[in-house]
Design a protein around this motif. Structure first.
Motif, PDB file in Angstrom:
ATOM      1  N   LEU A 166      -4.585   6.817  -3.213  1.00 14.40           N
ATOM      2  CA  LEU A 166      -4.235   5.577  -2.518  1.00 14.40           C
ATOM      3  C   LEU A 166      -4.111   4.440  -3.532  1.00 14.40           C
ATOM      4  CD1 LEU A 166      -4.001   3.639  -0.045  1.00 14.40           C
ATOM      5  CD2 LEU A 166      -6.518   3.550  -0.050  1.00 14.40           C
ATOM      6  N   LEU A 167      -2.997   3.697  -3.437  1.00 15.64           N
ATOM      7  CA  LEU A 167      -2.778   2.544  -4.308  1.00 15.64           C
ATOM      8  C   LEU A 167      -2.492   1.335  -3.429  1.00 15.64           C
ATOM      9  CD1 LEU A 167      -1.252   5.219  -5.748  1.00 15.64           C
ATOM     10  CD2 LEU A 167      -0.906   3.543  -7.535  1.00 15.64           C
ATOM     11  N   TYR A 168      -3.081   0.184  -3.793  1.00 18.35           N
ATOM     12  CA  TYR A 168      -2.791  -1.040  -3.034  1.00 18.35           C
ATOM     13  C   TYR A 168      -3.002  -2.254  -3.929  1.00 18.35           C
ATOM     14  CZ  TYR A 168      -7.856  -1.728  -2.699  1.00 18.35           C
ATOM     15  OH  TYR A 168      -9.178  -1.921  -2.997  1.00 18.35           O
ATOM     16  N   ARG A 169      -2.421  -3.373  -3.539  1.00 19.48           N
ATOM     17  CA  ARG A 169      -2.626  -4.667  -4.195  1.00 19.48           C
ATOM     18  C   ARG A 169      -2.283  -5.759  -3.186  1.00 19.48           C
ATOM     19  NH1 ARG A 169       2.334  -4.710  -8.643  1.00 19.48           N
ATOM     20  NH2 ARG A 169       3.995  -4.007  -7.256  1.00 19.48           N
ATOM     21  N   VAL A 186       0.843  -1.184   0.000  1.00 22.82           N
ATOM     22  CA  VAL A 186       0.000   0.000   0.000  1.00 22.82           C
ATOM     23  C   VAL A 186       0.884   1.241   0.000  1.00 22.82           C
ATOM     24  CG1 VAL A 186      -0.154   0.006   2.529  1.00 22.82           C
ATOM     25  CG2 VAL A 186      -1.895   1.187   1.176  1.00 22.82           C
ATOM     26  N   ARG A 187       0.425   2.245  -0.688  1.00 25.24           N
ATOM     27  CA  ARG A 187       1.101   3.547  -0.649  1.00 25.24           C
ATOM     28  C   ARG A 187       0.081   4.640  -0.921  1.00 25.24           C
ATOM     29  NH1 ARG A 187       5.511   5.215  -4.910  1.00 25.24           N
ATOM     30  NH2 ARG A 187       5.459   6.968  -3.474  1.00 25.24           N
ATOM     31  N   VAL A 188       0.365   5.797  -0.343  1.00 24.53           N
ATOM     32  CA  VAL A 188      -0.413   7.005  -0.613  1.00 24.53           C
ATOM     33  C   VAL A 188       0.553   8.002  -1.234  1.00 24.53           C
ATOM     34  CG1 VAL A 188      -1.759   8.886   0.366  1.00 24.53           C
ATOM     35  CG2 VAL A 188      -1.975   6.571   1.310  1.00 24.53           C
ATOM     36  N   VAL A 189       0.212   8.488  -2.394  1.00 26.05           N
ATOM     37  CA  VAL A 189       1.105   9.425  -3.086  1.00 26.05           C
ATOM     38  C   VAL A 189       1.242  10.684  -2.239  1.00 26.05           C
ATOM     39  CG1 VAL A 189       1.493  10.761  -5.191  1.00 26.05           C
ATOM     40  CG2 VAL A 189       0.417   8.502  -5.325  1.00 26.05           C
ATOM     41  N   GLY A 190       2.469  10.976  -1.837  1.00 21.77           N
ATOM     42  CA  GLY A 190       2.701  12.131  -0.981  1.00 21.77           C
ATOM     43  C   GLY A 190       2.519  11.855   0.488  1.00 21.77           C
ATOM     44  N   TRP A 191       1.920  10.728   0.828  1.00 17.22           N
ATOM     45  CA  TRP A 191       1.627  10.325   2.214  1.00 17.22           C
ATOM     46  C   TRP A 191       1.090  11.497   3.034  1.00 17.22           C
ATOM     47  CZ3 TRP A 191       0.690   5.598   3.696  1.00 17.22           C
ATOM     48  CH2 TRP A 191       1.302   4.520   3.045  1.00 17.22           C
ATOM     49  N   ASP A 192       1.730  11.813   4.163  1.00 15.87           N
ATOM     50  CA  ASP A 192       1.243  12.845   5.092  1.00 15.87           C
ATOM     51  C   ASP A 192      -0.158  12.496   5.589  1.00 15.87           C
ATOM     52  OD1 ASP A 192       1.548  15.114   6.610  1.00 15.87           O
ATOM     53  OD2 ASP A 192       0.717  16.450   5.081  1.00 15.87           O
ATOM     54  N   VAL A 193      -0.383  11.187   5.811  1.00 18.86           N
ATOM     55  CA  VAL A 193      -1.652  10.682   6.332  1.00 18.86           C
ATOM     56  C   VAL A 193      -1.332   9.605   7.368  1.00 18.86           C
ATOM     57  CG1 VAL A 193      -2.911  11.150   4.196  1.00 18.86           C
ATOM     58  CG2 VAL A 193      -1.836   8.913   4.551  1.00 18.86           C
ATOM     59  N   THR A 216       5.818  12.493   4.532  1.00 17.85           N
ATOM     60  CA  THR A 216       6.108  12.542   3.090  1.00 17.85           C
ATOM     61  C   THR A 216       7.455  11.935   2.781  1.00 17.85           C
ATOM     62  OG1 THR A 216       4.796  14.551   2.920  1.00 17.85           O
ATOM     63  CG2 THR A 216       6.302  14.084   1.096  1.00 17.85           C
ATOM     64  N   THR A 217       8.391  12.124   3.678  1.00 18.84           N
ATOM     65  CA  THR A 217       9.751  11.617   3.451  1.00 18.84           C
ATOM     66  C   THR A 217       9.928  10.184   3.930  1.00 18.84           C
ATOM     67  OG1 THR A 217      10.410  12.547   5.592  1.00 18.84           O
ATOM     68  CG2 THR A 217      10.740  13.928   3.632  1.00 18.84           C
ATOM     69  N   GLY A 218       8.862   9.549   4.370  1.00 19.93           N
ATOM     70  CA  GLY A 218       8.965   8.182   4.878  1.00 19.93           C
ATOM     71  C   GLY A 218       9.078   7.165   3.753  1.00 19.93           C
ATOM     72  N   GLU A 219       8.945   5.902   4.145  1.00 17.88           N
ATOM     73  CA  GLU A 219       9.009   4.806   3.177  1.00 17.88           C
ATOM     74  C   GLU A 219       7.896   4.964   2.150  1.00 17.88           C
ATOM     75  OE1 GLU A 219      10.677   1.380   1.577  1.00 17.88           O
ATOM     76  OE2 GLU A 219      11.386   2.617   3.236  1.00 17.88           O
ATOM     77  N   PRO A 220       8.227   4.976   0.854  1.00 15.17           N
ATOM     78  CA  PRO A 220       7.180   5.203  -0.157  1.00 15.17           C
ATOM     79  C   PRO A 220       6.151   4.093  -0.228  1.00 15.17           C
ATOM     80  CG  PRO A 220       9.247   4.603  -1.202  1.00 15.17           C
ATOM     81  CD  PRO A 220       9.557   4.817   0.248  1.00 15.17           C
TER      82      PRO A 220
END
Length: 609
Positions: free
Chosen positions: A598-601, A533-540, A566-570
């Motif tokens: 949000l992207l996941y698989r 899972v990843r969120v583009v830009g995170w900060d969530v 934002t600077t965490g693990e992509p």
């Protein structure tokens, strides 16, 4: 700066063109994102050029609305049956011109090779025998044809001091004259003289050996012998020796050979190939010819000239040899292929920020020799990529270019501008219609300004191939054309080495501002569940837990909810071994005022325990 800025990307195959998707001014961002469709509409409606006096970048609200209304390029069909009649006619005319050029060897500027004459070792048997006979006759000629005859004096009282002195050189005409006077009813003396040559020589030797006081009698004896022998020769006997100056008439076999040489078939047409496909070979050749025609607006003569120039340039540049050369891998992070877009086009990434590395920049552009090596490397990379395309009708024969301008050296780097200018010229002249779309991401403000200045001078077709996006909209723009599993991690996707591959599809969800989004993975059997899972830009904030189906079951915390910077693990990867029916629940809490992607698989593996 206005002239050089659009040429920053050496990979640009077609002149800079297309729609500006988004800018990075915060006031306009929300409006653009809400109005922007998930994909660019594929239609051919003309769009008026953006006027030069449109609002400045500092006031982009109206600009973003206009950008969203831009028409995206729709790739034309490569099937001849789908073409309108004028285009079919143009294709046929171009093929006729090419066929004539191949027959006349115009592509290599050489005249057709002449028909090969018969080799020395392959001469006709009759001709060879005749030459051997002539050589034998030449050898026998001194022995068969007497160069001298005996001139018998009519006055017997003259006494030569030596019998040999009575022989004098006599011409052929004189011999015939004397003989005809003495024997008017006999054939000319020329024929008789040839027959009695040996007798003359023998008598001459005998006369030399005789030593007699009466020389006149000896001469008379010789004369009587010659006359006696000559009169005994039949008058109708043909001469055994041919006149040397008379040429023998050609035999029947020689005449047939001469006819064969005259009617020999013309040399075969010239063989010319482009990207491994011979011209006029089959339907694949039509696909290539259509590229040149479209690049020249179906002007047949212009397309034909472009093809000839391309063929000659490829020969001069040594494309075939270039494909086999090892030019190193120093630039593998600058230009690389990765995945496919949603329509199946291979995607090529050009990362110009890598040239911020001073050592790499100097190694690549510091002098003309290094710039030429970079140019050859870039052409080699493109050639190898093109060879993997499908040129059959209806196949994928174009590439999507993604140009990352983040930290690009910019127009101030003279060496980079020179290399870019050379590359652009070669690509535009010799690689027509190989780009399906040009996507520029992380575009700085000055690039957008330059594009806005030159945009009115570009055709609608050209502009429709180009997409521009600032840093905050780059990932979203890529997802419009490329699926998340095909986009590299550095650009917001999930394409990377690991347990998942490009065959594992990614699900995309938009998380609205100030909302909490949950995703559930139901499980009915014992297994090992793994997900990314990843969120583009995170900060969530992100959390994951397992909730069993049984009412008396206990919820298991898999990933404690916490904020991901934002600077965490992509990409976050988790796995959980499930022993009872239930579901895995992912929670994304977006407290910001911006919507998030949000992207996941996930995938499951059987588990026996």
């Amino acid at each position: 700066m206005a002239e050089e800025a659009p040429k920053i990307a050496p990979e640009v195959v077609v002149p800079p063109e297309e729609e500006v998707v988004v800018t990075d001014v915060p006031q306009a961002e929300k409006t653009a994102m809400e109005k922007e469709p998930p994909r660019v509409p594929e239609n051919d409606e003309p769009v008026k050029p953006v006027p030069a006096e449109e609002p400045e970048i500092s006031k982009p609200t109206n600009d973003d609305e206009k950008m969203d209304q831009s028409v995206s390029f729709k790739e034309e069909s490569t099937r001849v049956a789908d073409l309108p009649d004028p285009e079919k006619k143009a294709l046929q005319e171009l093929k006729q011109l090419i066929q004539e050029a191949l027959n006349n060897y115009e592509f290599t500027t050489q005249s057709p090779p002449p028909a090969s004459p018969p080799k020395e070792e392959e001469k006709p048997a009759a001709l060879a025998e005749e030459e051997e006979e002539e050589e034998e006759e030449e050898e026998k000629k001194p022995a068969e044809e007497p160069p001298v005859t005996a001139d018998v004096p009519s006055q017997p009282h003259e006494e030569p001091t030596n019998p040999e002195t009575v022989t004098v050189v006599e011409t052929k005409d004189e011999t015939e004259k004397d003989t005809s006077q003495e024997h008017p009813t006999q054939p000319p003396a020329t024929e008789e003289a040839a027959v009695v040559t040996e007798v003359i020589e023998e008598e001459k030797i005998a006369a030399t050996a005789v030593v007699d006081d009466d020389g006149a009698k000896t001469v008379e004896a010789i004369e009587e012998t010659i006359v006696a022998v000559s009169s005994s020769v039949p008058s109708d006997q043909p001469p055994p020796v041919k006149e040397p100056e008379e040429a023998a008439p050609p035999s029947e076999a020689e005449s047939k050979d001469a006819e064969v040489e005259v009617t020999a078939p013309p040399p075969p047409p010239e063989e010319v190939s482009l990207w491994g496909i011979p011209l006029l070979a089959d339907e694949r050749s039509d696909v290539i010819l259509l590229k040149f025609l479209r690049a020249r607006d179906f002007k047949v003569k212009d397309a034909f000239t472009m093809i000839k120039n391309t063929v000659r340039w490829r020969k001069e540049f040594g494309i075939d040899d270039l494909l086999e050369q090892d030019l190193g891998n120093d630039l593998e992070k600058v230009v690389f292929m990765n995945g496919f877009d949603k329509e199946g086009h291979p995607v090529c990434y050009n990362v110009y920020g890598e040239f911020q590395n001073k050592e790499l920049y100097q190694k690549t552009f510091s002098d003309e020799e290094k710039r030429q090596k970079f140019l050859r490397w870039r052409i080699q990379f493109l050639e190898r990529s093109i060879r993997k395309l499908d040129f059959s009708p209806g196949g994928i024969s174009t590439i999507v270019q993604v140009n990352d301008l983040k930290n690009s050296p910019g127009p101030g780097k003279w060496e980079l501008r020179q290399a870019t200018k050379q590359a652009l010229q070669l690509l535009q002249d010799n690689y027509p219609e190989f780009v399906a779309k040009q996507v520029f991401i992380n575009v700085p403000w000055w690039y957008l300004a330059v594009n806005r200045m030159i945009s009115p001078f570009l055709t609608q077709r050209t502009r429709s191939k180009f997409v521009f996006a600032g840093p905050s909209k780059s990932a979203e723009t890529l997802f419009r054309y490329i699926a998340g599993e095909q986009v590299p991690v550095k650009y917001g996707g999930l394409s990377k080495d690991g347990e998942f591959g490009t065959a594992d599809a990614v699900t995309e969800i938009t998380v609205k501002p100030a909302t909490k989004q949950t995703v559930e993975f139901p499980v009915t059997e014992t297994c090992l569940l793994t997900w990314e899972v990843r969120v583009v830009g995170w900060d969530v904030s992100y959390g994951a837990e397992f909730v069993p189906s049984a009412e008396d079951g206990y919820t298991v915390i898999i990933h404690k909810a916490k904020k991901v910077a934002t600077t965490g693990e992509p990409v976050v990867c988790n796995s959980f071994k499930i022993g009872e029916p239930g579901k895995v629940v992912l929670t994304i809490d977006n407290p910001s005022s911006k919507k998030k992607k949000l992207l996941y698989r996930l995938k499951t593996k059987p588990c026996s325990d």
